[in-house]
Design a protein around this motif. Structure first.
Motif, PDB file in Angstrom:
ATOM      1  N   ALA A   1       0.829  -1.206   0.000  1.00 34.75           N
ATOM      2  CA  ALA A   1       0.000   0.000   0.000  1.00 34.75           C
ATOM      3  C   ALA A   1       0.865   1.258   0.000  1.00 34.75           C
ATOM      4  O   ALA A   1       0.555   2.241  -0.688  1.00 34.75           O
ATOM      5  N   GLN A   2       1.953   1.236   0.760  1.00 36.22           N
ATOM      6  CA  GLN A   2       2.854   2.390   0.791  1.00 36.22           C
ATOM      7  C   GLN A   2       3.547   2.582  -0.551  1.00 36.22           C
ATOM      8  O   GLN A   2       3.711   3.700  -1.029  1.00 36.22           O
ATOM      9  N   MET A   3       3.942   1.477  -1.176  1.00 33.71           N
ATOM     10  CA  MET A   3       4.576   1.564  -2.490  1.00 33.71           C
ATOM     11  C   MET A   3       3.611   2.191  -3.496  1.00 33.71           C
ATOM     12  O   MET A   3       3.993   3.067  -4.268  1.00 33.71           O
ATOM     13  N   PHE A   4       2.346   1.770  -3.475  1.00 36.95           N
ATOM     14  CA  PHE A   4       1.359   2.330  -4.398  1.00 36.95           C
ATOM     15  C   PHE A   4       1.129   3.815  -4.132  1.00 36.95           C
ATOM     16  O   PHE A   4       0.978   4.602  -5.059  1.00 36.95           O
ATOM     17  N   ASN A   5       1.128   4.220  -2.872  1.00 37.09           N
ATOM     18  CA  ASN A   5       0.989   5.643  -2.535  1.00 37.09           C
ATOM     19  C   ASN A   5       2.188   6.440  -3.027  1.00 37.09           C
ATOM     20  O   ASN A   5       2.035   7.527  -3.596  1.00 37.09           O
ATOM     21  N   ASP A   6       3.385   5.900  -2.786  1.00 34.33           N
ATOM     22  CA  ASP A   6       4.592   6.582  -3.247  1.00 34.33           C
ATOM     23  C   ASP A   6       4.610   6.682  -4.769  1.00 34.33           C
ATOM     24  O   ASP A   6       4.966   7.726  -5.333  1.00 34.33           O
ATOM     25  N   LEU A   7       4.223   5.613  -5.438  1.00 32.95           N
ATOM     26  CA  LEU A   7       4.197   5.615  -6.896  1.00 32.95           C
ATOM     27  C   LEU A   7       3.180   6.633  -7.406  1.00 32.95           C
ATOM     28  O   LEU A   7       3.446   7.361  -8.365  1.00 32.95           O
ATOM     29  N   ALA A   8       2.026   6.701  -6.775  1.00 33.34           N
ATOM     30  CA  ALA A   8       1.018   7.688  -7.182  1.00 33.34           C
ATOM     31  C   ALA A   8       1.548   9.108  -7.001  1.00 33.34           C
ATOM     32  O   ALA A   8       1.358   9.966  -7.877  1.00 33.34           O
ATOM     33  N   ASP A   9       2.220   9.362  -5.883  1.00 34.27           N
ATOM     34  CA  ASP A   9       2.811  10.688  -5.652  1.00 34.27           C
ATOM     35  C   ASP A   9       3.847  11.012  -6.727  1.00 34.27           C
ATOM     36  O   ASP A   9       3.878  12.129  -7.253  1.00 34.27           O
ATOM     37  N   CYS A  10       4.701  10.041  -7.032  1.00 34.87           N
ATOM     38  CA  CYS A  10       5.732  10.262  -8.045  1.00 34.87           C
ATOM     39  C   CYS A  10       5.111  10.483  -9.425  1.00 34.87           C
ATOM     40  O   CYS A  10       5.561  11.347 -10.185  1.00 34.87           O
ATOM     41  N   ARG A  11       4.092   9.728  -9.750  1.00 27.24           N
ATOM     42  CA  ARG A  11       3.416   9.912 -11.041  1.00 27.24           C
ATOM     43  C   ARG A  11       2.792  11.300 -11.135  1.00 27.24           C
ATOM     44  O   ARG A  11       2.887  11.957 -12.174  1.00 27.24           O
ATOM     45  N   ASN A  12       2.133  11.727 -10.076  1.00 27.55           N
ATOM     46  CA  ASN A  12       1.506  13.055 -10.086  1.00 27.55           C
ATOM     47  C   ASN A  12       2.556  14.146 -10.273  1.00 27.55           C
ATOM     48  O   ASN A  12       2.385  15.052 -11.090  1.00 27.55           O
ATOM     49  N   TRP A  13       3.631  14.066  -9.497  1.00 28.87           N
ATOM     50  CA  TRP A  13       4.698  15.053  -9.597  1.00 28.87           C
ATOM     51  C   TRP A  13       5.310  15.048 -10.994  1.00 28.87           C
ATOM     52  O   TRP A  13       5.509  16.117 -11.602  1.00 28.87           O
ATOM     53  N   ALA A  14       5.606  13.865 -11.512  1.00 28.28           N
ATOM     54  CA  ALA A  14       6.236  13.751 -12.829  1.00 28.28           C
ATOM     55  C   ALA A  14       5.316  14.276 -13.929  1.00 28.28           C
ATOM     56  O   ALA A  14       5.784  14.925 -14.877  1.00 28.28           O
ATOM     57  N   THR A  15       4.039  14.025 -13.808  1.00 29.29           N
ATOM     58  CA  THR A  15       3.086  14.504 -14.810  1.00 29.29           C
ATOM     59  C   THR A  15       3.051  16.024 -14.833  1.00 29.29           C
ATOM     60  O   THR A  15       3.068  16.645 -15.896  1.00 29.29           O
ATOM     61  N   ILE A  16       3.029  16.639 -13.673  1.00 27.18           N
ATOM     62  CA  ILE A  16       3.020  18.105 -13.592  1.00 27.18           C
ATOM     63  C   ILE A  16       4.282  18.680 -14.231  1.00 27.18           C
ATOM     64  O   ILE A  16       4.221  19.631 -15.017  1.00 27.18           O
ATOM     65  N   GLN A  17       5.440  18.097 -13.914  1.00 26.11           N
ATOM     66  CA  GLN A  17       6.699  18.578 -14.483  1.00 26.11           C
ATOM     67  C   GLN A  17       6.724  18.406 -15.999  1.00 26.11           C
ATOM     68  O   GLN A  17       7.128  19.319 -16.730  1.00 26.11           O
ATOM     69  N   ALA A  18       6.303  17.258 -16.477  1.00 26.57           N
ATOM     70  CA  ALA A  18       6.307  16.994 -17.918  1.00 26.57           C
ATOM     71  C   ALA A  18       5.331  17.918 -18.639  1.00 26.57           C
ATOM     72  O   ALA A  18       5.620  18.400 -19.744  1.00 26.57           O
ATOM     73  N   GLU A  19       4.179  18.182 -18.038  1.00 23.48           N
ATOM     74  CA  GLU A  19       3.204  19.087 -18.650  1.00 23.48           C
ATOM     75  C   GLU A  19       3.756  20.507 -18.750  1.00 23.48           C
ATOM     76  O   GLU A  19       3.518  21.195 -19.744  1.00 23.48           O
ATOM     77  N   LYS A  20       4.499  20.949 -17.748  1.00 28.36           N
ATOM     78  CA  LYS A  20       5.104  22.288 -17.795  1.00 28.36           C
ATOM     79  C   LYS A  20       6.072  22.392 -18.969  1.00 28.36           C
ATOM     80  O   LYS A  20       6.047  23.361 -19.726  1.00 28.36           O
ATOM     81  N   GLU A  21       6.930  21.397 -19.113  1.00 26.80           N
ATOM     82  CA  GLU A  21       7.899  21.414 -20.203  1.00 26.80           C
ATOM     83  C   GLU A  21       7.206  21.313 -21.563  1.00 26.80           C
ATOM     84  O   GLU A  21       7.601  21.970 -22.526  1.00 26.80           O
ATOM     85  N   TYR A  22       6.168  20.497 -21.631  1.00 23.87           N
ATOM     86  CA  TYR A  22       5.405  20.344 -22.865  1.00 23.87           C
ATOM     87  C   TYR A  22       4.758  21.672 -23.251  1.00 23.87           C
ATOM     88  O   TYR A  22       4.754  22.055 -24.423  1.00 23.87           O
ATOM     89  N   ALA A  23       4.215  22.390 -22.280  1.00 19.91           N
ATOM     90  CA  ALA A  23       3.587  23.684 -22.552  1.00 19.91           C
ATOM     91  C   ALA A  23       4.605  24.682 -23.102  1.00 19.91           C
ATOM     92  O   ALA A  23       4.299  25.451 -24.021  1.00 19.91           O
ATOM     93  N   ILE A  24       5.808  24.669 -22.562  1.00 14.26           N
ATOM     94  CA  ILE A  24       6.862  25.557 -23.061  1.00 14.26           C
ATOM     95  C   ILE A  24       7.209  25.199 -24.502  1.00 14.26           C
ATOM     96  O   ILE A  24       7.343  26.076 -25.363  1.00 14.26           O
ATOM     97  N   ASP A  25       7.346  23.905 -24.777  1.00 18.34           N
ATOM     98  CA  ASP A  25       7.651  23.462 -26.135  1.00 18.34           C
ATOM     99  C   ASP A  25       6.545  23.844 -27.117  1.00 18.34           C
ATOM    100  O   ASP A  25       6.814  24.280 -28.231  1.00 18.34           O
ATOM    101  N   ARG A  26       5.299  23.692 -26.688  1.00 17.15           N
ATOM    102  CA  ARG A  26       4.169  24.041 -27.557  1.00 17.15           C
ATOM    103  C   ARG A  26       4.150  25.535 -27.841  1.00 17.15           C
ATOM    104  O   ARG A  26       3.810  25.951 -28.936  1.00 17.15           O
ATOM    105  N   GLN A  27       4.518  26.335 -26.849  1.00 18.24           N
ATOM    106  CA  GLN A  27       4.557  27.776 -27.068  1.00 18.24           C
ATOM    107  C   GLN A  27       5.610  28.118 -28.115  1.00 18.24           C
ATOM    108  O   GLN A  27       5.372  28.960 -28.984  1.00 18.24           O
ATOM    109  N   SER A  28       6.749  27.458 -28.058  1.00 17.35           N
ATOM    110  CA  SER A  28       7.792  27.724 -29.054  1.00 17.35           C
ATOM    111  C   SER A  28       7.314  27.320 -30.445  1.00 17.35           C
ATOM    112  O   SER A  28       7.682  27.950 -31.438  1.00 17.35           O
ATOM    113  N   LEU A  29       6.489  26.299 -30.526  1.00 21.41           N
ATOM    114  CA  LEU A  29       5.930  25.879 -31.814  1.00 21.41           C
ATOM    115  C   LEU A  29       5.001  26.955 -32.358  1.00 21.41           C
ATOM    116  O   LEU A  29       4.985  27.241 -33.546  1.00 21.41           O
ATOM    117  N   ARG A  30       4.228  27.590 -31.477  1.00 20.81           N
ATOM    118  CA  ARG A  30       3.310  28.653 -31.903  1.00 20.81           C
ATOM    119  C   ARG A  30       4.054  29.887 -32.385  1.00 20.81           C
ATOM    120  O   ARG A  30       3.518  30.667 -33.152  1.00 20.81           O
TER     121      ARG A  30
END
Length: 107
Positions: free
Chosen positions: A35-64
């Protein structure tokens, strides 16, 4: 009823969801309950998704900010989404590693 619009952001979110579902990586850490591993993995996934989305948004802006070439832009958009998914997965691995987890060997 408003028709569904398939946007670039929708495509990115779909790719992230597919990547999250496609992973079969198992994580282990001595003395940690599943259960702790699944919680930690969920936290890491959430954090990683936010970081990746930020970088993706910057890249998309450069495309525009560049002249429009629909074929090239579609290719670049797909490559940016692919790279964002790879980045997200790498960030998950880093986060889990920092929490003391190791990838389990496949059985």
């Amino acid at each position: 009823m408003t028709p569904f619009r398939f946007t670039r952001a929708t495509a990115f979110l779909m790719l992230l969801l597919l990547a999250a579902c496609a992973t079969d990586t198992q994580w282990v850490k001595s003395g940690t309950a599943p259960a702790q591993m699944f919680n930690d993995l969920a936290d890491c996934r959430n954090w990683a998704t936010i970081q990746a989305e930020k970088e993706y948004a910057i890249d998309r802006q450069s495309l525009r900010d560049t002249p429009i070439d629909s074929q090239r832009d579609l290719y670049r958009e797909r490559m940016m989404a692919f790279e964002a998914t790879k980045r997200r997965n790498a960030l998950i691995e880093r986060c889990m590693g920092e929490r003391g987890y190791q990838k389990a060997r496949p059985k």
